[in-house]
Design an enzyme around this catalytic site. Structure first.
Site, PDB file in Angstrom:
ATOM      1  N   ARG A 139     -11.519   1.867   8.080  1.00 15.00           N
ATOM      2  CA  ARG A 139     -10.523   2.671   8.669  1.00 15.00           C
ATOM      3  C   ARG A 139      -9.391   1.873   9.459  1.00 15.00           C
ATOM      4  NH1 ARG A 139     -11.079   8.446   8.791  1.00 15.00           N
ATOM      5  NH2 ARG A 139      -9.464   8.582  10.262  1.00 15.00           N
ATOM      6  N   TRP A 174      -6.558  -0.203  13.724  1.00 21.88           N
ATOM      7  CA  TRP A 174      -5.528  -0.443  12.805  1.00 21.88           C
ATOM      8  C   TRP A 174      -4.234  -0.379  13.685  1.00 21.88           C
ATOM      9  CZ3 TRP A 174      -0.986   1.402  10.749  1.00 21.88           C
ATOM     10  CH2 TRP A 174      -0.448   0.792   9.721  1.00 21.88           C
ATOM     11  N   GLU A 181      -2.543  -5.524  -3.562  1.00 22.68           N
ATOM     12  CA  GLU A 181      -3.242  -5.122  -2.108  1.00 22.68           C
ATOM     13  C   GLU A 181      -4.672  -6.125  -2.083  1.00 22.68           C
ATOM     14  OE1 GLU A 181      -4.503  -1.072  -1.645  1.00 22.68           O
ATOM     15  OE2 GLU A 181      -5.015  -0.797  -3.845  1.00 22.68           O
ATOM     16  N   ASN A 211      -6.598   7.361  18.382  1.00 23.87           N
ATOM     17  CA  ASN A 211      -6.114   7.164  17.077  1.00 23.87           C
ATOM     18  C   ASN A 211      -5.091   8.073  16.794  1.00 23.87           C
ATOM     19  OD1 ASN A 211      -5.986   6.837  14.063  1.00 23.87           O
ATOM     20  ND2 ASN A 211      -7.343   8.624  13.540  1.00 23.87           N
ATOM     21  N   GLY A 212      -3.666   7.252  16.303  1.00 24.18           N
ATOM     22  CA  GLY A 212      -2.379   7.819  15.709  1.00 24.18           C
ATOM     23  C   GLY A 212      -1.353   7.371  16.666  1.00 24.18           C
ATOM     24  N   GLU A 222      -0.316   1.520 -11.243  1.00 29.80           N
ATOM     25  CA  GLU A 222      -1.702   1.338 -10.336  1.00 29.80           C
ATOM     26  C   GLU A 222      -2.334  -0.004 -10.780  1.00 29.80           C
ATOM     27  OE1 GLU A 222      -3.249   2.596  -8.344  1.00 29.80           O
ATOM     28  OE2 GLU A 222      -5.419   2.385  -8.458  1.00 29.80           O
ATOM     29  N   LYS A 251      -3.181  -2.579  -7.295  1.00 31.46           N
ATOM     30  CA  LYS A 251      -4.404  -3.112  -6.998  1.00 31.46           C
ATOM     31  C   LYS A 251      -4.394  -4.638  -6.914  1.00 31.46           C
ATOM     32  CE  LYS A 251      -6.884   0.098  -6.318  1.00 31.46           C
ATOM     33  NZ  LYS A 251      -5.879   1.156  -6.151  1.00 31.46           N
ATOM     34  N   HIS A 253      16.365  -3.512 -19.401  1.00 29.85           N
ATOM     35  CA  HIS A 253      17.440  -3.271 -18.898  1.00 29.85           C
ATOM     36  C   HIS A 253      17.578  -3.845 -17.342  1.00 29.85           C
ATOM     37  CE1 HIS A 253      18.266   0.075 -21.523  1.00 29.85           C
ATOM     38  NE2 HIS A 253      17.032   0.561 -21.391  1.00 29.85           N
ATOM     39  N   LYS A 275      -7.976   2.452   5.261  1.00 27.96           N
ATOM     40  CA  LYS A 275      -8.050   3.462   4.429  1.00 27.96           C
ATOM     41  C   LYS A 275      -7.730   4.889   5.391  1.00 27.96           C
ATOM     42  CE  LYS A 275     -11.114   5.111   0.946  1.00 27.96           C
ATOM     43  NZ  LYS A 275     -10.310   4.417  -0.319  1.00 27.96           N
ATOM     44  N   CYS A 311      -7.827   3.748  12.105  1.00 23.09           N
ATOM     45  CA  CYS A 311      -8.534   3.806  13.385  1.00 23.09           C
ATOM     46  C   CYS A 311      -9.784   4.471  13.353  1.00 23.09           C
ATOM     47  CB  CYS A 311      -7.734   4.163  14.681  1.00 23.09           C
ATOM     48  SG  CYS A 311      -6.484   3.032  15.175  1.00 23.09           S
TER      49      CYS A 311
HETATM   50  C1  F6R Z   1      -4.474   1.982  -2.738  1.00 21.87           C
HETATM   51  C2  F6R Z   1      -4.631   3.380  -1.978  1.00 21.87           C
HETATM   52  C3  F6R Z   1      -3.759   3.807  -1.344  1.00 21.87           C
HETATM   53  C4  F6R Z   1      -4.183   5.519  -1.158  1.00 21.87           C
HETATM   54  C5  F6R Z   1      -2.801   6.290  -0.398  1.00 21.87           C
HETATM   55  C6  F6R Z   1      -3.279   7.824  -0.262  1.00 21.87           C
HETATM   56  O1  F6R Z   1      -5.678   1.542  -3.401  1.00 21.87           O
HETATM   57  O2  F6R Z   1      -5.863   3.539  -1.722  1.00 21.87           O
HETATM   58  O3  F6R Z   1      -2.497   3.701  -2.007  1.00 21.87           O
HETATM   59  O4  F6R Z   1      -4.149   5.996  -2.464  1.00 21.87           O
HETATM   60  O5  F6R Z   1      -2.969   5.677   0.977  1.00 21.87           O
HETATM   61  O6  F6R Z   1      -4.520   7.941   0.330  1.00 21.87           O
HETATM   62  P1  F6R Z   1      -5.232   9.381   0.229  1.00 21.87           P
HETATM   63  O7  F6R Z   1      -5.728   9.638  -1.311  1.00 21.87           O
HETATM   64  O8  F6R Z   1      -6.113   9.334   0.979  1.00 21.87           O
HETATM   65  O9  F6R Z   1      -4.267  10.222   0.636  1.00 21.87           O
END
Ligand code: F6R
Length: 632
Positions: free
Chosen positions: A37, A85, A508, A111-112, A501, A505, A524, A627, A2
């Site tokens: 966000r 969000w 997502e 937010n929250g 990783e 990627k 295994h 994010k 948010c």
């Molecule tokens: C994936 C991604 C997330 C963040 C995770 C932690 O591309 O960006 O998996 O790495 O949400 O976020 P931070 O680093 O802001 O604590």
């Protein structure tokens, strides 16, 4: 998670210099920058002579912008805006913020998560309140209205909205940033925060609020970070901060040191494309002033004494998602060079498993945003248990570094795309710097290898640049795989977190089922997934640096081929063995094995971004994500 924006100007300013639409223009501009966000819905409320007017719409901000074109808001000098969000209630027009109460006289954004919203809602309904949405925010708005009416009855309460906000916050449980405007208080926004970020921007005859500074970076760089459990009353000329009891308090003043242009696409098709290209510079900035080309190292003021670091007996790295994979890579380096046992835990698992912590445990919390609630709660838990906490963070002044004993900033610059790229590479860089620093302090590990690693790390930005020159080849491969239903990623040693990783990627961004495995684990169980044509991306260990692991990986590749799988091999320059078995070969420059993730991750980022692009998906704002995950 948010995005929140607030703006208070004087009506004089809005009439003279910016025309009548200053509040809407500023708030909308802030929402555009904060949309990363959350982007399920968006809304704005303005406070004008006629009272409160609001518009809100489900979907991306563009939907709200269309609505405002056809049904504009009135001229105003005060406004609040929100990009959501969804937590409580699906993303609909009704659940979008702002939420109104007090017969339309009060508008609230939030937010929250308000954890006790169930009982509060029940009590308010029993008292006759009718709710129009499923959100916890509307519960907060109704409660604030109730407290406001009581506070406003007393003539002593000239600041009735702030009094009501403090009372309301005392009744709420969970995490929240709340902004409120009331028609009986023109020219005022009252806001509060607990466990959720809020920053004030100080202007000249106008003031701003934002979830982070990008909400107002176009207008001012003078910022005040609000502390935990604080309430702020904002007018065009004044910023008054108190705690929840009404005692005067102060936030932390700072100057934003990045340019507004740093948070624009700058001609790139997406923020992610730009941020991938920025990686050589981001890593260089993380190393700058800390590591010289001759390998000499100085981490400066970490905030934790050398004596404490030298006495550490155990390290636990806590983080989430991509950041946790950065932590796994750091584990390999710290254990090898520093001979300290390292555990890596998802922050949300850490405190619920009764971890063994004492005053000789160092907890390293890795977070790009510095606001991830799971990681913040792990930090608080670790400190309560007597451990020392070091944050590795990209956001100066964020809550996690503020609540830690020390911090190592990554200096990647603002990362706007939801999928982390440059932040990850700089987290890995910071982890390696920490490992080198601890090794030197403790005089541990193989000295020649450590000196060579330090010198090689200073050369990495140039090698990252070389990897980026292979983008066209990776794009062509990704485009040819746009119809893939599942992709597996395997690696060994530091290639294992890289595989995870790469899979994250792809999941997502391209919404393709993807899994990252330790290559040795394939036999295994997961090998049952290999059927004819199944694509497997293999992060092949260095032939020169890890000949034993390389040979084992070749055996694994043969096992995949024997079952009809398709192998996309990511190899180091000079590997003249793997090509014979691979269906596609991607090459990165050679480096020492512990530094390899700084190169091998990049083709996987490009692969996911181009594959998502080929499917016509939104690369910067993948579905369901946001994010900064500021809820647990
Ligand atoms: C994936 C991604 C997330 C963040 C995770 C932690 O591309 O960006 O998996 O790495 O949400 O976020 P931070 O680093 O802001 O604590």
């Amino acid at each position: 998670m948010c995005g929140i924006v607030g703006y208070v100007g004087s009506s004089k300013k809005s009439a003279n210099s910016e025309g009548e639409k200053r509040a809407v223009r500023v708030v909308l501009g802030g929402l555009r920058r904060l949309e990363y966000r959350g982007y399920d819905s968006a809304g704005i409320a303005v406070l004008a002579g006629s009272g409160i007017s609001s518009r809100k719409r489900a979907g991306k901000l563009a939907n709200l912008e269309l609505l405002l074109d056809s049904d504009p808001l009135p001229a105003a000098a005060v406004g609040i805006g929100h990009t959501r969000w969804a937590t409580h209630g699906s993303p609909t027009d009704a659940n979008a913020h702002p939420h109104l109460a007090d017969n339309g006289g009060l508008a609230v954004i939030h937010n929250g998560i308000i954890e006790n919203c169930g009982p509060l809602r029940g009590r308010l309904i029993d008292g006759g309140h009718e709710f129009l949405s499923e959100t916890d925010t509307e519960v907060a708005a109704a409660l604030l209205a109730e407290n406001y009416r009581r506070a406003a009855e007393s003539p002593a309460n000239g600041d009735a909205l702030a009094v009501a906000m403090r009372r309301t916050c005392a009744q709420l449980e969970g995490s929240f940033t709340i902004l409120a405007v009331h028609r009986e208080h023109p020219g005022l926004i009252v806001a509060a925060r607990r466990n959720s970020p809020l920053v004030v921007g100080r202007g000249d005859g106008e003031n701003f609020l934002g979830s982070d500074v990008s909400g107002f970076i176009d207008f001012t760089r003078r910022a005040v970070e609000l502390g935990q459990d604080q309430v702020v009353s904002l007018t065009a000329d004044e910023v008054v901060i108190t705690d929840f009891r009404g005692e005067p308090a102060a936030g932390t003043e700072f100057t934003v040191d990045w340019d507004a242009a740093a948070a624009t696409k700058d001609g790139y098709p997406s923020f992610m494309a730009k941020e991938i290209q920025e990686q050589p510079e981001a890593v260089r900035r993380t190393l700058q002033g800390r590591l010289d080309t001759d390998g000499s190292l100085s981490l400066g003021q970490l905030g934790i004494s050398d004596q404490t670091l030298a006495g550490i007996r155990k390290i636990i790295i806590v983080a989430c998602g991509t950041a946790s994979y950065g932590g796994q890579i750091a584990k390999y380096a710290i254990e090898r060079w520093c001979r300290i046992p390292v555990e890596v835990d998802f922050a949300h698992e850490f405190r619920y498993r009764s971890p063994l912590l004492d005053d000789r445990t160092l907890v390293v919390a890795i977070s790009q945003s510095g606001e991830t609630m799971d990681t913040l709660m792990a930090v608080r838990y670790a400190r309560e248990q007597g451990a020392t906490v070091l944050a590795i963070c990209n956001t100066v002044g964020a809550t996690i570094p503020r609540e830690s004993d020390g911090v190592l900033y990554t200096h990647a610059g603002p990362e706007v795309a939801v999928a982390s790229t440059k932040a990850f590479l700089t987290q890995v860089t910071a982890g390696l710097l920490l490992a080198l620093h601890l090794a030197r302090l403790r005089k541990s590990g193989p000295p020649l290898e450590i000196s060579a690693a330090a010198r090689e790390l200073s050369r990495i930005p140039e090698k990252i640049r070389l990897v980026l020159t292979t983008e066209d080849q990776i794009a062509a491969l990704a485009e040819s795989m746009a119809g893939e239903r599942a992709v597996l990623f395997i690696g060994r040693h530091v290639g294992h977190p890289v595989a995870m990783e790469g899979a994250l990627k792809l999941k997502e961004l391209a919404y393709i089922h993807a899994e990252g495995f330790a290559a040795g684990e394939l036999k295994h169980g997961p090998i049952a997934l290999i059927e004819p044509s199944q694509a497997v991306v293999v992060i092949v260990p260095s032939l020169a640096g890890s000949p034993i692991l390389h040979a084992k990986m070749i055996s694994t590749i043969q096992e995949i081929k024997a079952r009809g799988g398709r192998v996309i091999a990511l190899v180091e320059e000079g590997d003249d063995v793997t090509g014979a078995w691979a269906d596609a070969l991607l090459t990165v420059p050679s480096t020492i094995p512990l530094l390899a993730p700084l190169l091998t991750t990049i083709p996987l980022q490009l692969f996911a971004a181009h594959l998502a692009g080929a499917k016509g998906l939104d690369i910067d704002q993948p579905r369901n994500l946001a994010k900064s995950v500021t809820v647990e």
